[in-house]
Design a protein around this motif. Structure first.
Motif, short mmCIF file in Angstrom:
data_model
loop_
_atom_site.label_atom_id
_atom_site.label_comp_id
_atom_site.label_asym_id
_atom_site.label_seq_id
_atom_site.Cartn_x
_atom_site.Cartn_y
_atom_site.Cartn_z
N THR A 338 0.84 -1.19 0.00
CA THR A 338 0.00 0.00 0.00
C THR A 338 0.88 1.24 0.00
O THR A 338 2.00 1.22 0.52
CB THR A 338 -0.94 0.01 1.22
N ASP A 339 0.37 2.30 -0.61
CA ASP A 339 1.04 3.60 -0.57
C ASP A 339 0.34 4.54 0.40
O ASP A 339 0.51 5.76 0.33
CB ASP A 339 1.05 4.23 -1.97
N LEU A 340 -0.45 3.97 1.30
CA LEU A 340 -1.17 4.79 2.27
C LEU A 340 -0.21 5.58 3.15
O LEU A 340 -0.49 6.73 3.52
CB LEU A 340 -2.07 3.89 3.13
N GLU A 341 0.92 5.00 3.48
CA GLU A 341 1.89 5.70 4.32
C GLU A 341 2.42 6.94 3.62
O GLU A 341 2.60 8.00 4.24
CB GLU A 341 3.04 4.76 4.68
N THR A 342 2.64 6.87 2.30
CA THR A 342 3.11 8.03 1.56
C THR A 342 2.06 9.15 1.55
O THR A 342 2.39 10.33 1.71
CB THR A 342 3.45 7.62 0.12
N VAL A 343 0.80 8.77 1.37
CA VAL A 343 -0.27 9.76 1.38
C VAL A 343 -0.37 10.43 2.75
O VAL A 343 -0.49 11.65 2.86
CB VAL A 343 -1.61 9.09 1.00
N LEU A 344 -0.31 9.64 3.80
CA LEU A 344 -0.42 10.20 5.15
C LEU A 344 0.78 11.08 5.48
O LEU A 344 0.63 12.13 6.12
CB LEU A 344 -0.54 9.07 6.17
N THR A 345 1.96 10.67 5.06
CA THR A 345 3.15 11.48 5.33
C THR A 345 3.07 12.82 4.63
O THR A 345 3.42 13.88 5.21
CB THR A 345 4.41 10.72 4.88
N GLY A 346 2.62 12.84 3.38
CA GLY A 346 2.44 14.10 2.69
C GLY A 346 1.41 14.98 3.36
O GLY A 346 1.57 16.20 3.45
N GLN A 347 0.34 14.36 3.87
CA GLN A 347 -0.68 15.12 4.57
C GLN A 347 -0.12 15.72 5.87
O GLN A 347 -0.41 16.87 6.20
CB GLN A 347 -1.88 14.21 4.87
N VAL A 348 0.67 14.95 6.59
CA VAL A 348 1.26 15.45 7.84
C VAL A 348 2.21 16.60 7.55
O VAL A 348 2.23 17.62 8.27
CB VAL A 348 1.97 14.30 8.58
N THR A 349 3.01 16.47 6.50
CA THR A 349 3.95 17.54 6.15
C THR A 349 3.23 18.83 5.80
O THR A 349 3.59 19.92 6.27
CB THR A 349 4.83 17.09 4.98
N ALA A 350 2.20 18.72 4.98
CA ALA A 350 1.43 19.91 4.62
C ALA A 350 0.73 20.50 5.83
O ALA A 350 0.67 21.72 6.00
CB ALA A 350 0.41 19.56 3.54
N ARG A 351 0.21 19.64 6.69
CA ARG A 351 -0.50 20.13 7.87
C ARG A 351 0.43 20.87 8.82
O ARG A 351 0.07 21.90 9.38
CB ARG A 351 -1.16 18.96 8.59
N ARG A 352 1.64 20.35 9.00
CA ARG A 352 2.59 21.03 9.88
C ARG A 352 3.01 22.37 9.32
O ARG A 352 3.12 23.36 10.06
CB ARG A 352 3.80 20.13 10.09
N ALA A 353 3.25 22.42 8.01
CA ALA A 353 3.66 23.69 7.40
C ALA A 353 2.57 24.74 7.53
O ALA A 353 2.83 25.91 7.83
CB ALA A 353 4.03 23.47 5.94
N ILE A 354 1.33 24.33 7.33
CA ILE A 354 0.22 25.28 7.43
C ILE A 354 -0.06 25.62 8.88
O ILE A 354 -0.40 26.76 9.21
CB ILE A 354 -1.02 24.70 6.73
N ALA A 355 0.08 24.65 9.78
CA ALA A 355 -0.16 24.91 11.20
C ALA A 355 0.80 25.96 11.74
O ALA A 355 0.44 26.76 12.61
CB ALA A 355 -0.05 23.62 12.01
N ASP A 356 2.04 25.97 11.25
CA ASP A 356 3.00 26.99 11.70
C ASP A 356 2.53 28.39 11.30
O ASP A 356 2.70 29.36 12.06
CB ASP A 356 4.38 26.71 11.10
#
Length: 942
Positions: A338-356
């Motif tokens: 599965t590539d679910l981990e890649t999708v979640l990692t990209g989501q976490v990265t974008a979320r952290r950048a926007i959260a800052d």
């Protein structure tokens, strides 16, 4: 001689008279402190309660809002990512040859596969749960089978290939358009050479299949073919769902390429759907069949707090304890992909950048709110200074006064915060209850101490009555100097950390930097504030009127506590300017990306830029309402120039355009504007506009360029980074009149308000790319929309608190100013002079706050800009990518950085000046309506 004492004896039966007992004096119970104070000033109590309620509501709503849009973003990402990336695929090796043939055939039947499916569903670790309706299982070939029938379409010389799949649930996920669903007749074994299959509508259209067609399949090396009879054509019920899209070839055939000489040769690859009971027949083919189970993740119950657990469980499924559990169900050789981990990692990265970025606005607004609460407490403490001084003079202790004031504040603050918290829980979506409760509790605790703390600090030592505490004359002590220097060091360290880290790394320094800079600027401005007042007071003494000198003198006697409103205004102005610059930068980056993707407002291109535009396309587009400028250009992407040092040739993009219209288009779009005279010619040599890299290689001399229509000689006359016809890459722009006549291939138009339907009608069968359509996908994710909404609300809340801070600062001195106006009116001051006096008195601090806010915001943006990356907030997809079936061009690599926005700097500061002038005018008007009173004694401040 002693006389006998006479003894009185009663002569009747009446009782003897007795002395009455002293009457006990009843003491009156003093009225409770809190009740008395609330009855004395109910308006102030209600105002403080309203302020605490709103602040507690906003504080509790922020974490819930962030949690809500992050949860929606997570579900959106999982739902809109291609299922081939999010589906958890469990596969088992095909039954080995060491097993008896009958046992190998039974292992591929639906019953044992369904049993494994049920047990695997129960084994999936939480919070990863499967959507049962979209999950499926079956048997498929892993090696393509070649269709040997001559009637099958061949784009080149190679025949099509097929994947055979016996997947469960076909009847529930497909609609039969013609024919019937396939079935297995009798007992199907590995020796069976005839089976039935269904094809999707797309597969049937591309490969010329219909009910009754027989496709003969064999391996690449030959062998006895398998006859597959097409019994039905089916249409997917949910073609984009995991059932059909986990393996996209089941729904839509694709073109693969096989290298044959220099040019790759295309061929078709599709899939045919067998009945589940016919799966044992795949053992008799060279397709290497394998059982598989697809588990589509259910997204309805997921929240953003489940992301760490999802990442951990996904890694465990691919190579950890959870994989061992699935192998106990599906066999020791089972694997999970599965590539679910890649999708979640990209989501976490974008979320952290926007959260800052959101944290910057949140911290700024929280700082302004805290200062406003402190100002409210200080205002009450200043109004009650004489009362508390009298209590201290009569022996009250600081502890006793502080506890009484704490109880008085708690009676107001705690119920108000208790009302704000449930309001946020009811009105704002989200699951973050604990952070919301802690935020509201923090507001309540702060509101409880804002009154007792300044009161206790102000009365630690006795003060002489009437002792001046002017902002212009107070000399800071050593402790204040040390605190200010410490704050300056912290602000410098935060900015240095922010500038030194990678863009988008964020962290506490990114959120605290604007507040620290604003606080340091406030302290510096308070230090410098007396100087301009002293400089302005000297020439004001020589003026004939007294209004100017009196206003400056009054401004100089502002209390030293005025640093609080100045701090609130500077933080609010800095946060508002930073927020406006962020939103402006996001908008600019999106417009830039859309412009680079299309090149103009409208782009109409022939397929591959190979054929010329039809003869009436340009006039038809020019007649569309809203089209301001349209020009046809020739784009030759196969042009070549000699490569220096290698003897070969280097390809480039050659653009032929009419100089006038194209120069106006370039000026309108801002993509490499140039004068039309740059595209001239000297004999047979054409002047050209070239990209920088190409200009360096070609030099300034004539160069022969090979085009599709022949050779031309060009000379670089100007250099530009980009041009509308080819916004990216190396290009060479010349006058189209000097090129061999082959016709224009691309039409570019300036049409900001043109109707898309009318443009498509004018273009006919040619594809139309719109700049607005390219921009739309950049803003459609919940993560971006939610972050922008929260950022805007936080910035607006900070501006609102700044207005309240300004009103509190003016309200603190309102009684004194009103009394002053009344006295001066009795001395002959006119109403016009009174209004001028109030305005000029407030003007120095207002200009200090507005000018200081502009400078502080400008410095913060310039210093913190390199450490803040807006790319994740501005653009949906990663730069340079787009879905394969996207109707818009891919997102070009645009970098969105923070830059100064002039409007965001000037408008908040202008609002401060306007609000101050309005309050001063309103107070002067109200004073004019009151009758002048002479009942004022010396020292009376009423």
């Amino acid at each position: 001689m002693n006389r006998p004492t006479a003894t009185a004896t009663p002569t009747d039966d009446r009782p003897a008279a007795t002395t009455p007992a002293p009457r006990t004096r009843r003491t009156r119970t003093p009225a409770p402190w809190v009740r008395t104070r609330l009855r004395t000033s109910p308006a102030a109590a209600l105002a403080l309660g309203a302020l605490v309620l709103v602040t507690a509501f906003l504080a509790a709503a922020l974490p819930r809002s962030v949690d809500a849009y992050e949860t929606r973003a997570l579900r959106h990402a999982l739902a809109h990512t291609p299922p081939a990336a999010t589906v958890v695929e469990l596969t088992a090796a095909r039954p080995g040859l060491e097993m008896p043939q009958a046992e190998r055939e039974r292992a591929l039947l639906p019953a044992p596969l369904a049993a494994v499916h049920r047990r695997a569903l129960a084994t999936l670790p939480a919070p990863l749960r499967a959507e049962r309706a979209q999950s499926a299982y079956g048997v498929r070939t892993t090696e393509p089978l070649v269709g040997t029938d001559p009637w099958l379409p061949r784009p080149d010389v190679h025949p099509p290939t097929f994947t055979l799949a016996a997947q469960s649930g076909l009847a529930q996920h497909a609609t039969v358009r013609s024919g019937r669903l396939p079935a297995a007749h009798g007992t199907v074994t590995a020796a069976t050479r005839q089976v039935e299959a269904a094809a999707s509508t797309d597969t049937a259209a591309a490969l010329h299949l219909r009910p009754g067609s027989v496709v003969h399949l064999t391996g690449r090396s030959g062998g006895e073919p398998l006859a597959v009879t097409i019994t039905g054509i089916v249409a997917p019920v949910a073609p984009d769902g995991p059932y059909w899209s986990a393996a996209p070839e089941l729904r839509t055939p694709g073109r693969a390429f096989k290298r044959s000489g220099v040019i790759p040769a295309p061929y078709w690859h599709g899939a045919l759907l067998l009945a589940p009971d016919a799966a044992p027949a795949l053992l008799g083919t060279p397709g290497k069949p394998e059982p598989y189970w697809h588990f589509a993740p259910a997204t309805d119950g997921l929240t953003t707090r489940d992301t760490p657990a999802l990442l951990s469980r996904t890694a465990s499924l691919e190579g950890g304890p959870d994989l061992l559990k699935l192998r106990a169900v599906a066999g020791n050789t089972a694997t999970v992909r599965t590539d679910l981990e890649t999708v979640l990692t990209g989501q976490v990265t974008a979320r952290r950048a926007i959260a800052d970025l959101v944290a910057v606005a949140a911290v700024g607004s929280a700082a302004v709110a805290a200062v406003v609460l402190a100002m409210a407490g200080s205002l009450v403490a200043a109004r009650r200074r004489d009362e508390l001084a009298l209590l201290r003079a009569r022996g009250a202790s600081l502890t006793g006064i502080g506890l009484r004031l704490l109880g008085e504040s708690a009676v107001i603050a705690l119920p108000a915060a208790a009302l704000g918290l449930p309001a946020a829980l009811l009105l704002v979506d989200g699951t973050a209850r604990t952070p919301a409760f802690l935020a509201a509790l923090a507001v309540a605790l702060l509101a409880c101490v804002v009154l007792p703390l300044p009161a206790v600090l102000a009365h630690r030592r006795p003060r002489v009555h009437g002792e001046r505490d002017d902002l212009a004359t107070t000399r800071p002590g050593r402790a204040r100097t040390v605190a200010e220097l410490t704050l300056l060091v912290l602000a410098a360290g935060a900015l240095q950390t922010l500038r030194g880290q990678a863009p988008g790394a964020g962290g506490p320094s990114a959120a605290a930097a604007p507040v620290l800079v604003a606080l340091a600027a406030a302290l510096v401005l308070v230090r410098l504030y007396p100087l301009p007042l002293r400089w302005a007071a000297r020439p004001a003494r020589r003026l004939r009127g007294t209004v100017g000198f009196l206003a400056l003198a009054r401004a100089g006697r502002a209390p030293a506590a005025g640093v609080l409103p100045l701090l609130a205004l500077l933080v609010a102005l800095t946060t508002a300017a930073l927020g406006g610059s962020v939103l402006a930068g996001v908008t600019h980056a999106r417009e830039r990306a859309a412009l680079l993707a299309v090149g103009a407002d409208v782009r109409i291109t022939t397929p591959g830029d190979l054929r010329p535009l039809p003869a009436g396309t340009l006039p038809a587009v020019r007649r569309v309402p809203g089209v301001q400028e349209a020009t046809a250009v020739r784009v030759d992407r196969a042009a070549a120039v000699p490569s220096q040092g290698t003897g070969g040739r280097r390809t480039l993009t050659l653009i032929g355009a009419e100089p006038g219209p194209y120069a106006r288009l370039a000026a309108h779009t801002g993509l490499g504007a140039f004068p039309a005279t740059a595209l001239g010619r000297s004999g047979r040599v054409l002047d050209a506009v070239a990209s920088p890299g190409l200009a360096d290689r070609l030099g300034r001399g004539p160069v022969r360029v090979t085009t599709l229509g022949g050779e031309v000689t060009v000379r670089v006359a100007a250099v530009r980074e980009e041009t509308p016809a080819a916004p990216r890459g190396e290009f060479l722009l010349v006058d189209t009149a000097g090129l061999p006549a082959t016709g224009a291939t691309t039409l570019l138009a300036t049409a900001p308000g043109a109707d898309a339907a009318a443009l498509r009608a004018a273009a006919g069968p040619l594809p139309v790319q719109l700049r607005s359509a390219a921009r739309a996908p950049l803003t459609d994710t919940p993560l971006q929309q939610g972050a922008e909404r929260v950022y805007a609300v936080a910035t607006a809340a900070g501006a609102g608190y700044a207005a309240v801070a300004l009103l509190l600062a003016l309200l603190r001195s309102a009684p004194e100013r009103a009394a002053l106006l009344l006295r001066l009116r009795t001395l002959g001051l006119t109403g016009r002079q009174g209004r001028a006096l109030l305005l000029l008195e407030a003007l120095p601090q207002t200009l200090l706050a507005a000018g200081g806010g502009i400078l502080t915001a400008w410095a913060t943006i310039r210093l913190a800009g390199p450490g803040i990356d807006l790319t994740r907030l501005a653009l949906t997809a990663a730069p340079g990518t787009a879905p394969a079936d996207s109707p818009v061009p891919p997102v070009p690599p645009v970098s969105a950085v923070l830059a100064v926005d002039a409007g965001s700097l000037a408008l908040p500061a202008l609002g401060v000046v306007v609000l101050t002038a309005g309050v001063a005018a309103a107070q002067a008007w109200w004073s004019d309506r009151r009758r002048p009173s002479t009942k004022h004694g010396p020292g009376d401040t009423r």
